[in-house]
Motif scaffolding. Structure first.
Motif, PDB file in Angstrom:
ATOM      1  N   LEU A 128      75.085  75.307  30.356  1.00  0.00           N
ATOM      2  CA  LEU A 128      74.153  75.548  31.468  1.00  0.00           C
ATOM      3  C   LEU A 128      72.722  75.649  30.938  1.00  0.00           C
ATOM      4  N   ASN A 155      76.526  83.022  35.906  1.00  0.00           N
ATOM      5  CA  ASN A 155      76.452  81.630  35.490  1.00  0.00           C
ATOM      6  C   ASN A 155      75.789  80.746  36.574  1.00  0.00           C
ATOM      7  N   ASN A 194      82.807  73.417  32.520  1.00  0.00           N
ATOM      8  CA  ASN A 194      81.373  73.240  32.759  1.00  0.00           C
ATOM      9  C   ASN A 194      80.660  72.755  31.500  1.00  0.00           C
TER      10      ASN A 194
END
Length: 262
Positions: free
Chosen positions: A248, A173, A245
């Motif tokens: 991405l 990641n 998060n």
């Protein structure tokens, strides 16, 4: 008797004055002509009441006062003579001086001079230069504490935020996030609004692990990368270990960065 007649004749000769011989004709004519000329001049000019030598000079001859002396400058002679002001050189100098005095006014209407009215190129309100964006990966040998301290000082100076990226070089990641950070649009947002510091927490570095606990104190298992936004005063604004998060991707990370930029 003859002697008596001769005595009166002799006496008459003694008493009679002999007459002078007459002047020749060639001499009498010039004398007569001179007398006529003298009479004519006397009748034309008339008798003079002033003595000889005191007659005033005629207007035809300039007096000593009207003529410039050799010691006087040319400017004084020009002032004394009425004709000097009407000379071609004097009249030509007048337009030249007028044109010289008018030249600055015409020049003032043209292009703007650089010394007086040019606008400064640098503006005090201009945005500061973009901050440097770290490359991909994490440097395990770097002193993360010093890097964070320097980023906070820069943030206080320019008002940007500090973005802390805790991750590891073996984290998939983290590698995906690095690819997005390297793109031009995302890098522009980072450079304009953040001072970014990347901290390696994938190895056995107790100092870096302590920094993660300081800025993300919730503990537990961390899902990398952990993105923490810190204000110039050192206050944590958001922590993805708590919030999770964002995607991405360019869209997800760009939205995240814009949200916490101010």
């Amino acid at each position: 008797m003859s002697s008596r007649m001769l005595r009166p004749v002799r006496a008459a000769r003694r008493t009679t004055t002999p007459s002078r011989p007459a002047a020749p004709l060639g001499i009498r004519l010039p004398l007569a002509a001179a007398a006529v000329v003298a009479v004519g001049l006397t009748a034309a000019c008339g008798p003079s009441s002033q003595p000889v030598g005191s007659a005033k000079p005629t207007a035809a001859r300039p007096t000593a006062e009207s003529l410039p002396s050799a010691s006087e400058p040319a400017g004084a002679a020009a002032e004394a003579s009425p004709s000097a002001s009407a000379s071609p050189s004097a009249s030509a100098s007048a337009p030249a001086s007028a044109a010289a005095s008018a030249a600055p006014s015409r020049a003032g209407t043209g292009a703007t001079p650089a010394r007086t009215s040019a606008k400064p190129t640098a503006r005090s309100s201009a945005a500061p230069a973009p901050a440097a964006v770290p490359g991909p990966g994490y440097d395990s040998s770097a002193d993360a504490q010093k890097q964070i301290d320097a980023a906070l000082r820069a943030a206080k100076a320019d008002g940007r935020m500090v973005l802390l990226d805790f991750g590891a070089n073996w984290c998939g990641n983290c590698k995906a996030a690095d690819k997005v950070f390297a793109q031009s649009q995302t890098a522009a947002i980072l450079g304009a609004s953040y001072h970014m510091v990347k901290v390696d927490i994938g190895g056995n570095n107790p100092a870096n692990s302590a920094l993660l606990g300081k800025y993300s104190p919730s503990g537990g298992t961390y899902k990398m990368p952990v993105l923490v936004v810190v204000s110039p005063t050192g206050t944590v604004r958001t922590d993805t270990h708590v919030t999770g998060n964002p995607p991405l991707t360019p869209e997800g990370l760009n939205a995240f960065l814009r949200q916490w930029a101010s």
